[in-house]
Design a protein around this motif. Sequence first.
Motif, PDB file in Angstrom:
ATOM      1  N   CYS A  64      13.313  -5.000  -9.657  1.00 31.15           N
ATOM      2  CA  CYS A  64      13.110  -3.568  -9.936  1.00 31.15           C
ATOM      3  C   CYS A  64      13.241  -2.787  -8.631  1.00 31.15           C
ATOM      4  CB  CYS A  64      11.722  -3.363 -10.537  1.00 31.15           C
ATOM      5  SG  CYS A  64      11.267  -1.630 -10.701  1.00 31.15           S
ATOM      6  N   CYS A  73      13.467   2.884  -9.451  1.00 30.64           N
ATOM      7  CA  CYS A  73      14.283   4.097  -9.549  1.00 30.64           C
ATOM      8  C   CYS A  73      13.695   5.098 -10.540  1.00 30.64           C
ATOM      9  CB  CYS A  73      15.705   3.737  -9.969  1.00 30.64           C
ATOM     10  SG  CYS A  73      15.785   3.018 -11.624  1.00 30.64           S
ATOM     11  N   CYS A  76      13.779   4.146 -16.210  1.00 33.98           N
ATOM     12  CA  CYS A  76      13.171   3.732 -17.479  1.00 33.98           C
ATOM     13  C   CYS A  76      12.049   4.686 -17.896  1.00 33.98           C
ATOM     14  CB  CYS A  76      12.679   2.293 -17.410  1.00 33.98           C
ATOM     15  SG  CYS A  76      11.535   1.981 -16.061  1.00 33.98           S
TER      16      CYS A  76
HETATM   17  S1  SF4 Z   1      14.894   1.263 -14.626  1.00 33.91           S
HETATM   18 FE1  SF4 Z   1      12.730   0.850 -14.392  1.00 33.91          FE
HETATM   19  S2  SF4 Z   1      12.569  -1.384 -14.335  1.00 33.91           S
HETATM   20 FE2  SF4 Z   1      14.727  -0.869 -13.993  1.00 33.91          FE
HETATM   21  S3  SF4 Z   1      14.929  -0.790 -11.790  1.00 33.91           S
HETATM   22 FE3  SF4 Z   1      14.505   1.306 -12.433  1.00 33.91          FE
HETATM   23  S4  SF4 Z   1      12.252   1.480 -12.340  1.00 33.91           S
HETATM   24 FE4  SF4 Z   1      12.745  -0.698 -12.213  1.00 33.91          FE
END
Ligand code: SF4
Length: 452
Positions: free
Chosen positions: A372, A375, A378
């Motif tokens: 992870c 970012c 999600c």
């Molecule tokens: S989308 Fe969510 S789980 Fe995937 S890398 Fe980004 S923060 Fe991490």
Amino acid sequence: MGLFNFHKDTFKHGIHPPESKGETNGLAIKQFPFAPVIILPLAQHIGAPSQIVVREGQEVQRGELLAKAVGYVSVPLHAPVSGIIQKIANVPTISGKMSLGIYLKTFPSSTQEILEGKPIDPDTATAEEILQAIQDAGIVGLGGAAFPTHVKLKIPKGKKCETLLINGVECEPYLTTDHRVMLEQENDIFTGIKYLLKATGAKKAIIGIEANKQDAADHLAKYIPKELPVTIKVLPVKYPQGAEKMLVTSILNKEVPSKGLPIEVGAVVVNVATTAEIGRLLPHGRGIQERVITITGHGVKKKGNYLIPVGTPLRYVLDYVGVDEAISEVYMGGPMMGVAVSNLDISIVKGTSGILVFTGEDVGKSSQTYPCIKCGACLDACPIMLNPSKLGILAKFEAYDEMASDNNLMDCFECGSCTYVCPSHIPLVQYFRLAKRVVRKREAEKKEKVND
Ligand code: SF4
Ligand code: SF4
């Protein structure tokens, strides 16, 4: 009038995956041929599996009762074809487990006329009689949930249903089943709404349709019967707007509380294909024999929307439509919430809304998982404001109880939006499915211990 209108006819967050509906949304529903043998698992709805009332060697007519409901959260099963009960034995199911079912050998020369039952008149029947008729017809959520519809429609004591929401959103990519039903079965839909208004006591119905199906919205608008309090609401295209809670927010601008149902805010949501089926079956007192299914994906030769008898073996379906030799994945349902099939010997069940056949090229994208990178994509995608990143980390440590107690795991309805956007390809929704299963199992064990 207020100066600002923050409600944009949709819910917060969500995603916009490619729609991929263009290849089948213009194709009219076609009747599928009868397979030589129909295979019917009894457990094809949420709740208690139905109980067999026929014996091996018995001849049955199309529409005849094969298995009765066991208790309130259960529905009966009717013969999808006229034929002979070849065998009562375990049958393969999509979960990978075997479960009790019926093998029904089709009479090839039969007229396949459907048996008529006791018609229900929406004008004179009581709400209770309509609910009973819906259960007797074996109706479950045809959008994929397969939850018995009569249970969903029963308004709990102390609550009131103000609005009936008909879900014609069909936000899953590839699927065009509901789209075609709206274009071709307007009479069934409005008859179904008449039954549903009476059953729920709602004063009005709103049909929610995403803007990529404007033709369906225009078509239905033309046919609304004068005496029915029905309006149509066209919504911006966004996934997962077809989820009940999201639809309630988009149309009514109300939030269904965590762990609550739409009735908490005075609404009941019914899928449009389920509504059409109620309108199609109840005037004849019939049970479900078939349903509309989209069959598509790059691996399919004769793509389309087909009316397919329940119990038709998947292998027979794929043979008939013709598939690419290089198929690498078959899904039952849409690509976001559907299930990858591991055994082609399973059959179509009442909850099957689509069959997607993908080639190696479609699924060949990187499956390598990376750590992870925090970012936050999600978090921006989750329509119910969970923290999938944190839940994913807890899942890795198998901290399932903490996921449920402190991080609302059980509110996750497995839409897959978080997995879709994750640049690290972390299979978040798969983690959450597993975690939810473990939590439910632990809770059931705890209850058993208390009752010992
Ligand atoms: S989308 Fe969510 S789980 Fe995937 S890398 Fe980004 S923060 Fe991490
Ligand atoms: S799968 Fe669950 S956690 Fe992920 S976006 Fe959907 S509701 Fe949120």
